[in-house]
Design an enzyme around this catalytic site. Structure first.
Site, PDB file in Angstrom:
ATOM      1  N   CYS A  72       0.815  -1.176  -0.151  1.00 52.51           N
ATOM      2  CA  CYS A  72       0.050  -0.113  -0.129  1.00 52.51           C
ATOM      3  C   CYS A  72       0.715   1.335   0.097  1.00 52.51           C
ATOM      4  O   CYS A  72       0.441   2.329  -0.605  1.00 52.51           O
ATOM      5  CB  CYS A  72      -0.814   0.134   1.396  1.00 52.51           C
ATOM      6  N   ASP A 111      -2.735  -3.544   7.843  1.00 50.27           N
ATOM      7  CA  ASP A 111      -4.061  -4.237   8.175  1.00 50.27           C
ATOM      8  C   ASP A 111      -3.927  -5.705   7.682  1.00 50.27           C
ATOM      9  O   ASP A 111      -4.189  -6.624   8.407  1.00 50.27           O
ATOM     10  CB  ASP A 111      -5.296  -3.317   7.941  1.00 50.27           C
ATOM     11  N   CYS A 162      -1.836   2.892   3.470  1.00 55.16           N
ATOM     12  CA  CYS A 162      -2.414   1.752   3.790  1.00 55.16           C
ATOM     13  C   CYS A 162      -3.886   2.631   4.575  1.00 55.16           C
ATOM     14  O   CYS A 162      -3.459   3.711   5.145  1.00 55.16           O
ATOM     15  CB  CYS A 162      -1.747   0.935   4.549  1.00 55.16           C
ATOM     16  N   ASP A 163      -4.717   1.661   5.259  1.00 51.42           N
ATOM     17  CA  ASP A 163      -5.974   2.220   5.922  1.00 51.42           C
ATOM     18  C   ASP A 163      -5.728   3.234   6.571  1.00 51.42           C
ATOM     19  O   ASP A 163      -6.486   4.277   6.426  1.00 51.42           O
ATOM     20  CB  ASP A 163      -6.703   1.050   6.522  1.00 51.42           C
ATOM     21  N   LYS A 164      -4.952   3.319   7.878  1.00 52.48           N
ATOM     22  CA  LYS A 164      -5.061   4.003   8.898  1.00 52.48           C
ATOM     23  C   LYS A 164      -4.064   5.457   8.610  1.00 52.48           C
ATOM     24  O   LYS A 164      -4.277   6.451   9.157  1.00 52.48           O
ATOM     25  CB  LYS A 164      -4.607   3.529  10.202  1.00 52.48           C
ATOM     26  N   CYS A 216      -5.149  -2.254  -1.075  1.00 51.70           N
ATOM     27  CA  CYS A 216      -6.076  -3.328  -1.446  1.00 51.70           C
ATOM     28  C   CYS A 216      -7.043  -2.826  -2.381  1.00 51.70           C
ATOM     29  O   CYS A 216      -7.799  -1.724  -2.418  1.00 51.70           O
ATOM     30  CB  CYS A 216      -6.653  -3.590  -0.208  1.00 51.70           C
ATOM     31  N   GLU A 238      -9.646  -5.364  13.653  1.00 54.17           N
ATOM     32  CA  GLU A 238     -10.545  -5.871  12.583  1.00 54.17           C
ATOM     33  C   GLU A 238     -10.691  -7.317  12.437  1.00 54.17           C
ATOM     34  O   GLU A 238      -9.916  -8.121  12.910  1.00 54.17           O
ATOM     35  CB  GLU A 238     -10.043  -5.337  11.027  1.00 54.17           C
ATOM     36  N   SER A 260     -12.745  -5.272   8.630  1.00 59.64           N
ATOM     37  CA  SER A 260     -12.264  -4.724   7.473  1.00 59.64           C
ATOM     38  C   SER A 260     -13.069  -4.431   6.346  1.00 59.64           C
ATOM     39  O   SER A 260     -14.336  -4.693   6.292  1.00 59.64           O
ATOM     40  CB  SER A 260     -11.416  -5.885   6.610  1.00 59.64           C
TER      41      SER A 260
END
Length: 556
Positions: free
Chosen positions: A52, A84, A125-127, A197, A447, A473
């Protein structure tokens, strides 16, 4: 227009008394002429731990080139990232949400500490995505966020796949419907290169949300990670931040209540991740705008689901980009009167003006017209009830099951629930309850993709429900309630559910209820005692002590 482009850095670089600071800055490449120019932070989240963020060094170089072309001096620094997808299902996943706060804190500290005039934040990435925007909101300097972009689809047995299929394959493999060789082939092909992702999971959800919020340039985040166009938009971001500085346009001018509702609309219309509730609440908190968990349900009720995206649909983020991208989503909503088009964005244009420039690829099948949507309302709802007095979040995109009543199978942690699924101990009709995984109790609010994917992979996705005080997720689908509040560690009703208790999901009436009397509930709660903290030192202990409820964004 700003009267002083060096409104912060002048104090750092000018005058005889600042000779020591200039001496140190010369050592990293600055020259006499640079000290007269504004200093622009390039806050990166590069890491070789995860695809990511793996390519963000290259993106940073392009952003810095744009800043130099526009008359600024870029200085890059890095923050952290926790993947994640890699940490999922392990103790390491406890650190993921905590890393959001570390990203925000670290960027704030470096920018304040070195008196930067403006900021470009790079996320992947997500966070890192909400973490960077939370920092920009706190700092309120001319600034923007650029997302590194989505990964391209992998190919397996003649079809496009993502990391979602790998997680679900673990359940299929345990059930004996996928061989060792097939699982190996799938994991080898699912992630073909750099980028986040590929479905409308948390990263791509927050990407489009922040374009609709206006803090990212419309259409820039949606360019896939390795698309040649990513270089061009990265350079443009360098130009844009200098323009923001010249116009003195700041996050508080952009992140308004109306803009936050546009961001929620983006999530609802595309079937996005339930994590958007946490992250948009956190951004609202940082900028000082009132936003409540129930506001998400109100927006969801008026926004149709128009994007056929994974995990509930067929397509991936790269397909949305090819179809017309986020501008086309905005245009669909604008034309139906569902977008607050007057909201300003970092491009200097309103989101309505940006939407008008959308171009639709002929024959595309990813986005439906708003007047004939996939579903009449958006992708997530907020439930209350005696099991979730302060609310919980349910994602309804991708499935049609809206009610369920069944016996509770209670687990005190994610690992125990996962083992039960893998060992065939979950049956049709069950309601899986996973508790003590909330922000404080986990700590870190893990998650549950490992569990939810295993349930789907085991063929139970349509017959089993799940609820947890943890998170899901963006790749999770099925009848799943997350963010159940108050969490178990704080004595929420989820703490006193017993095996065999009947639990009812009633999405149409927005209820999640434990089917026992009020007297029985009160008696159980009076007998309950809080468990000891799982960590007594270090960052996880510090976070558990400071974190708020998930219904407030789990901010510290």
């Amino acid at each position: 227009m700003a009267s002083d482009l060096k409104h912060k850095s002048r104090e750092l670089t000018e005058g005889p008394g600042r000779a020591p600071a200039r001496a140190m800055l010369r050592a990293v490449g600055l020259r006499d002429e640079d000290f007269a120019k504004p200093l622009v932070a390039v806050a990166n989240t590069w890491s070789e731990v995860t695809p990511c963020n793996f390519h963000l060094r290259d993106i940073a170089e392009q952003v810095k080139a744009g800043i130099r072309e526009a008359g600024g001096v870029p200085l890059e620094f890095n923050s952290v990232v926790v993947s994640d997808g890699i940490s999922m299902g392990t103790e390491g996943m406890k650190t993921s949400l905590i890393s959001r706060e570390v990203v925000a804190d670290s960027i704030e500290l470096v920018v304040r500490g070195h008196l930067f005039d403006a900021v470009v934040a790079l996320s992947g990435c997500d966070k890192t995505i909400p973490g960077t925007v939370m920092a920009l909101a706190r700092l309120n300097l001319p600034s923007l966020m650029l997302y590194g972009g989505s990964i391209m689809p992998g190919r397996f047995q003649g079809r496009n796949v993502s990391i979602q299929e790998v997680f679900e394959a673990v359940g299929a493999h345990a059930r004996g419907t996928m061989s060792d060789a097939e699982l190996h082939d799938l994991e080898s092909e699912a992630c073909p290169g750099a980028g986040a992702c590929g479905g409308q999971f948390t990263a791509n959800t927050m990407s489009i949300a922040f374009e609709f919020l206006g803090i990212s340039p419309m259409g820039f985040n949606g360019v896939p990670a390795l698309d040649p166009q990513k270089e061009s938009v990265s350079v443009q971001c360098g130009h844009l931040v200098m323009d923001l500085l010249k116009r003195d346009l700041r996050p508080k001018d952009i992140i308004t209540r109306d803009a936050l509702e546009n961001a929620i609309a983006a999530v609802a219309s595309t079937g996005g991740s339930t994590n958007a509730v946490l992250h948009l609440l956190a951004v609202a908190h940082e900028i000082g705008v009132a936003l409540d968990i129930d506001d998400f349900d109100a927006v969801n009720q008026r926004i149709p689901l128009i994007a056929d995206l994974k995990p509930g649909g067929r397509y991936m983020a790269a397909d949305l980009y090819q179809a017309g991208g986020t501008r086309l989503v905005a245009k669909r909503l604008l034309e139906s009167g569902l977008l607050k088009g007057q909201c300003l964005t970092v491009t200097g244009r309103t989101i309505g003006e940006e939407a008008q420039t959308a171009s639709e690829t002929p024959g595309q099948k990813v986005l439906y017209p708003a007047e004939s949507p996939i579903k009449a309302t958006g992708g997530m709802v907020i439930l209350h009830g005696n099991l979730a007095p302060d609310g919980c979040v349910v994602k309804v995109a991708g499935h049609n099951k809206l009610t369920h009543t069944g016996p509770a199978k209670v687990f005190e942690c994610e690992e125990d629930a996962f083992a039960a699924v893998q060992n065939g101990k979950i049956s049709d009709g069950d309601v899986v309850v996973i508790r003590y995984e909330g922000p404080q109790g986990g700590p870190g609010m893990r998650e549950m993709l490992g569990v939810t994917s295993a349930i789907v992979g085991a063929g139970l996705g349509e017959t089993v429900a799940l609820l947890t005080d943890g998170r899901f997720s963006g790749a999770t689908h099925g009848l799943m309630a997350g963010h159940v509040t108050p969490e178990a560690t704080k004595g929420g009703p989820i703490a006193v559910v017993q095996n065999g208790d009947m639990i009812t999901f009633d999405v149409p009436n927005r209820r999640l209820d434990l089917m026992i009397s009020t007297d029985e509930m009160d008696a159980r709660l009076q007998q309950w005692t809080a468990p000891p903290p799982k960590y007594t030192s270090g960052v996880l202990a510090k976070y558990a002590h400071a974190v708020s409820s998930a219904s407030k964004g789990a901010v510290t």
